[in-house]
Design a protein around this motif. Structure first.
Motif, PDB file in Angstrom:
ATOM      1  N   SER A 265       0.846  -1.189   0.000  1.00  0.00           N
ATOM      2  CA  SER A 265       0.000   0.000   0.000  1.00  0.00           C
ATOM      3  C   SER A 265       0.887   1.246   0.000  1.00  0.00           C
ATOM      4  O   SER A 265       2.092   1.178   0.269  1.00  0.00           O
ATOM      5  N   TYR A 266       0.250   2.383  -0.271  1.00  0.00           N
ATOM      6  CA  TYR A 266       1.029   3.621  -0.376  1.00  0.00           C
ATOM      7  C   TYR A 266       1.721   3.937   0.946  1.00  0.00           C
ATOM      8  O   TYR A 266       2.903   4.287   0.973  1.00  0.00           O
ATOM      9  N   GLU A 267       0.987   3.770   2.078  1.00  0.00           N
ATOM     10  CA  GLU A 267       1.575   4.100   3.375  1.00  0.00           C
ATOM     11  C   GLU A 267       2.751   3.182   3.699  1.00  0.00           C
ATOM     12  O   GLU A 267       3.803   3.630   4.160  1.00  0.00           O
ATOM     13  N   SER A 268       2.579   1.866   3.462  1.00  0.00           N
ATOM     14  CA  SER A 268       3.663   0.924   3.741  1.00  0.00           C
ATOM     15  C   SER A 268       4.847   1.175   2.826  1.00  0.00           C
ATOM     16  O   SER A 268       6.011   1.124   3.248  1.00  0.00           O
ATOM     17  N   SER A 269       4.571   1.460   1.544  1.00  0.00           N
ATOM     18  CA  SER A 269       5.660   1.709   0.599  1.00  0.00           C
ATOM     19  C   SER A 269       6.476   2.924   1.011  1.00  0.00           C
ATOM     20  O   SER A 269       7.699   2.954   0.846  1.00  0.00           O
ATOM     21  N   ALA A 270       5.796   3.915   1.564  1.00  0.00           N
ATOM     22  CA  ALA A 270       6.515   5.113   2.000  1.00  0.00           C
ATOM     23  C   ALA A 270       7.478   4.787   3.129  1.00  0.00           C
ATOM     24  O   ALA A 270       8.639   5.228   3.123  1.00  0.00           O
ATOM     25  N   ARG A 271       7.022   3.992   4.104  1.00  0.00           N
ATOM     26  CA  ARG A 271       7.894   3.626   5.233  1.00  0.00           C
ATOM     27  C   ARG A 271       9.045   2.749   4.775  1.00  0.00           C
ATOM     28  O   ARG A 271      10.196   2.935   5.172  1.00  0.00           O
ATOM     29  N   ILE A 272       8.728   1.754   3.915  1.00  0.00           N
ATOM     30  CA  ILE A 272       9.793   0.863   3.419  1.00  0.00           C
ATOM     31  C   ILE A 272      10.775   1.650   2.562  1.00  0.00           C
ATOM     32  O   ILE A 272      11.992   1.453   2.624  1.00  0.00           O
ATOM     33  N   GLY A 273      10.222   2.546   1.734  1.00  0.00           N
ATOM     34  CA  GLY A 273      11.090   3.341   0.872  1.00  0.00           C
ATOM     35  C   GLY A 273      12.045   4.207   1.656  1.00  0.00           C
ATOM     36  O   GLY A 273      13.212   4.386   1.266  1.00  0.00           O
ATOM     37  N   GLU A 274      11.575   4.770   2.783  1.00  0.00           N
ATOM     38  CA  GLU A 274      12.462   5.568   3.614  1.00  0.00           C
ATOM     39  C   GLU A 274      13.632   4.726   4.117  1.00  0.00           C
ATOM     40  O   GLU A 274      14.772   5.195   4.182  1.00  0.00           O
ATOM     41  N   MET A 275      13.352   3.476   4.487  1.00  0.00           N
ATOM     42  CA  MET A 275      14.428   2.596   4.941  1.00  0.00           C
ATOM     43  C   MET A 275      15.399   2.315   3.802  1.00  0.00           C
ATOM     44  O   MET A 275      16.626   2.309   3.990  1.00  0.00           O
ATOM     45  N   MET A 276      14.873   2.093   2.595  1.00  0.00           N
ATOM     46  CA  MET A 276      15.746   1.802   1.454  1.00  0.00           C
ATOM     47  C   MET A 276      16.610   3.006   1.103  1.00  0.00           C
ATOM     48  O   MET A 276      17.798   2.848   0.763  1.00  0.00           O
ATOM     49  N   VAL A 277      16.019   4.192   1.178  1.00  0.00           N
ATOM     50  CA  VAL A 277      16.813   5.399   0.914  1.00  0.00           C
ATOM     51  C   VAL A 277      17.866   5.563   1.990  1.00  0.00           C
ATOM     52  O   VAL A 277      19.029   5.893   1.713  1.00  0.00           O
TER      53      VAL A 277
END
Length: 726
Positions: A265-277
């Motif tokens: 989902s958009y919210e989960s992707s945002a949190r995961i993406g922050e970790m990847m960045v």
């Protein structure tokens, strides 16, 4: 399934894996192809370690991890298999078994006493591993708060390309299946370091509709480890069907990380993406672009299918058909794995109930016969057939292979032969033979006595064997097979054999025999089963030929079995044990003498013939064969004379025949064996009792004892055989 039930399954499976590990270790030396055996040993150790990590058994995990490391080097060919290494690994297997037993007893596996016991083994194991490497942090995880605290800020120069990325989503039923999601993180820390973690709970419903037994969590992990992808996947082995697992190895492509974001989902992707960045897997621009596409609906087929369709390699119909086929295969696999474990006490209760059903059914049949109602008799006949099928099915559930019992002696022969300084090999045949689980459980100790006696006082040393023209390596054989409704187990060695004259003189010296008493060879050899009887010149710490063998005979007799010895001096000894297939329910044959009813195991009856014999003789001519017989009327001191023509029931057991003279043949009867009370322990010729349909008790005759008693006058029979035949 609750945690206690899961722990019991873990203990049971761990013991099975340890048995498999021992069997493979003992087979290593003789095996030409060792690769598969080594792999099996490694898998057993790895599975025990992984399962122990799930339950937080740190002592088992720590010890088994070092053992597994040595086995891994053996797999890679960096350590050569030797007799010394096999002995060490067997000792490690024993210590792991001790730790498992401690878990079963409720002890802490990190107890200082257990740790001290394992230290000498760990030192020997580390000698195969070389200098220790700097250990990875293995701090214990106790809660989700602790997990979050382990995620420390990474230096900017550290990039995710040097780390594993693990994405796991647990099924809602994972808690109901006895699994703890946090335990998998604990286990991961035994093979590496969790650098950063994001706990996802976007599927958590509102408190009013939340199910406390359901799991709504998922993890995104940055993981630092030198382990292989297979090793990381195996950490989740017990929940592979209850989770969605994705693992990206170091140096993965940017598109691989973006695929993970696309499936969230958009919210989960945002949190995961922050970790990847944060970890350097993606740039901020790449994350923004990926999040921009989150409004696109997910396709109705897996991501790989989406890519193939976009590349025009296949059509959407092909992908959907493949997904459907995969679902069918998964369902088929589930159907093939329908075996379950059943507590032995539940099986015993089932057999007891079937036995009571048989007794009641016999009573119903008797009432139907007395009522002389045809329709009722037909229905009771069908009922009897169904009860018989239920009986056979229930007994089949209790039948187990004797191979597991035989396999125990591989280790015994391996250890004892080295302790004695002898070269002895063990050959096993008939391990697929099945018999009642109760018999299997109770036959282990008698076999252990016989095996140790054969090794200690039967098989000679290599020097003596060479002097006698024998191979330096002695051979011990265990065999099992079915014969006439019984199971026959033989323990055979090619050693020095029993000394008949020495046994006879020892028996006369102890007052067991008169000096002029004549005995056959088998009767002489049977003397070694007398309490305390031994002909050994010295008593060893292992055995003495005869020491403890009275216990063997007593235990076998308690199982309604018999034991016989054949031996040739200088060539070897064979001990033959005959046991009933089951101790619960048998097919019987009822006979009557006067008003007394007796039951005989049906599978030991050869035939029934009309009585004929010369007056005063206890034998008859059965088709030119001398058949000794016993009159049950005389055996049980029944005073009344027979009212009708008598019959002879011809019995067969262990290659011998004898007859029973009875008044009436009553026919077949499903016999539920009831043990006799202690007051009847010394009663001969009776092995138990059963309850008839009328409620009366019938005695079950002990056929082996009866045949032995009838054969005592065999020498006299041989003398007069020519006269009878003429």
């Amino acid at each position: 399934m609750n945690l206690d039930e899961a722990l019991q399954i873990f203990l049971l499976e761990s013991r099975e894996l340890l048995e498999e590990m021992e069997t493979c270790l003992l087979s290593l030396e003789e095996a030409e192809e060792k690769t598969e055996l080594v792999n099996a040993i490694f898998r057993a150790a790895h599975t025990i370690k992984g399962s122990s990590g799930l339950f937080g058994l740190d002592g088992v995990v720590a010890f088994t991890h070092i053992t597994e490391s040595v086995l891994d080097r053996v797999r890679d060919g960096r350590i050569t298999i030797s007799d010394r290494l096999i002995a060490l690994l067997l000792s490690c297997r024993d210590h792991i078994g001790t730790l498992i037993d401690a878990v079963a007893a409720g002890q802490d596996t990190t107890d200082p006493v257990l740790t001290t016991q394992g230290m000498p083994l760990l030192e020997q194991l580390r000698s195969y591993l070389g200098p220790p490497a700097s250990p990875l942090p293995t701090s214990s995880l106790t809660s989700s708060t602790t997990v979050e605290q382990t995620a420390q800020p990474l230096p900017l120069e550290v990039h995710a390309a040097d780390h594993w990325h693990i994405s796991v989503r647990f099924d809602p039923n994972v808690l109901r299946n006895g699994m703890d999601p946090l335990s998998f993180l604990r286990f991961l820390q035994t093979i590496g370091k969790i650098v950063e973690v994001v706990v996802l709970h976007d599927k958590l419903p509102n408190p009013a509709s939340m199910d406390p037994e359901s799991c709504y969590l998922g993890y995104e992990l940055v993981f630092e480890s030198n382990a292989s992808k297979t090793a990381i996947e195996n950490a989740f082995e017990f929940v592979r069907d209850d989770c969605q697992l994705r693992i990206l190895p170091p140096h993965s492509r940017t598109t691989d990380y973006i695929r993970i974001l696309e499936e969230e989902s958009y919210e989960s992707s945002a949190r995961i993406g922050e970790m990847m960045v944060h970890c350097g897997a993606l740039t901020q621009q790449e994350l923004d672009a990926a999040l921009h596409t989150q409004t696109i609906a997910a396709p109705p087929y897996p991501l790989l299918g989406k890519v193939l369709v976009q590349q025009q390699a296949v059509t959407p119909e092909v992908v959907e058909a493949a997904v459907k086929k995969q679902a069918q295969l998964k369902e088929l696999h589930t159907q093939e794995s329908r075996s379950i474990r059943i507590d032995a006490d539940k099986l015993d209760q089932l057999i007891n109930l079937v036995g009571e059903l048989i007794i009641v059914g016999a009573g119903v049949n008797l009432v139907a016969q007395r009522a002389n109602i045809t329709e009722l008799q037909e229905h009771t006949s069908k009922l009897s057939s169904l009860v018989e099928e239920v009986r056979d099915s229930a007994l089949q559930l209790r039948m187990v292979k004797i191979g597991a019992t035989f396999s125990r002696f591989q280790r015994v022969v391996h250890d004892v032969s080295r302790e004695l300084g002898k070269d002895i090999s063990l050959l096993i045949n008939g391990e697929e033979t099945e018999l009642d689980k109760t018999v299997v459980e109770k036959i282990g100790d008698p076999l252990m006595h016989l095996v140790r006696n054969s090794m200690d006082h039967g098989i000679e040393s290599a020097e003596v064997r060479l002097e006698r023209g024998k191979p330096a390596q002695g051979t011990l054989r265990l065999n099992a097979f079915h014969d006439s409704g019984s199971i026959v187990i033989t323990v055979e060695d090619d050693g020095g054999g029993l000394k008949r004259d020495k046994i006879l003189s020892k028996a006369i010296e102890r007052g067991l025999l008169d000096s002029g008493h004549h005995l056959t060879d088998s009767e002489v050899y049977a003397l070694i089963f007398e309490p305390g009887f031994s002909t050994a010149d010295k008593v060893s710490n292992l055995s003495g030929r005869g020491v403890g063998l009275d216990v063997v005979k007593r235990n076998i007799a308690a199982l309604r079995g018999s034991v016989n010895i054949q031996s040739v001096e200088g060539e070897g000894t064979t001990v033959t044990i005959r046991l009933p297939l089951t101790l619960a329910i048998i097919d019987g044959f009822l006979v009557e003498v006067d008003s007394s009813v007796f039951a005989i195991p049906l599978d030991m009856i050869e035939e029934c013939v009309a009585f004929s014999s010369e007056p005063g003789h206890n034998y008859t001519n059965l088709r030119n064969e001398i058949l000794p017989f016993i009159r049950l009327r005389e055996l049980f001191d029944i005073k009344n004379p027979p009212k009708r023509r008598e019959n002879i029931v011809v019995l067969k057991h262990g290659g011998q025949k004898a007859g029973l003279v009875v008044d009436t043949l009553l026919g077949e009867f499903q016999t539920v064996i009831k043990p006799l009370g202690k007051i009847f322990n010394q009663a001969k010729c009776i092995s138990g009792s059963t309850i008839l349909g009328s409620g009366e008790v019938a005695l079950i005759l002990d056929v082996p004892v009866l045949i032995q008693q009838a054969s005592h006058s065999q020498i006299e029979h041989k003398k007069i055989e020519s006269l009878v035949l003429t």
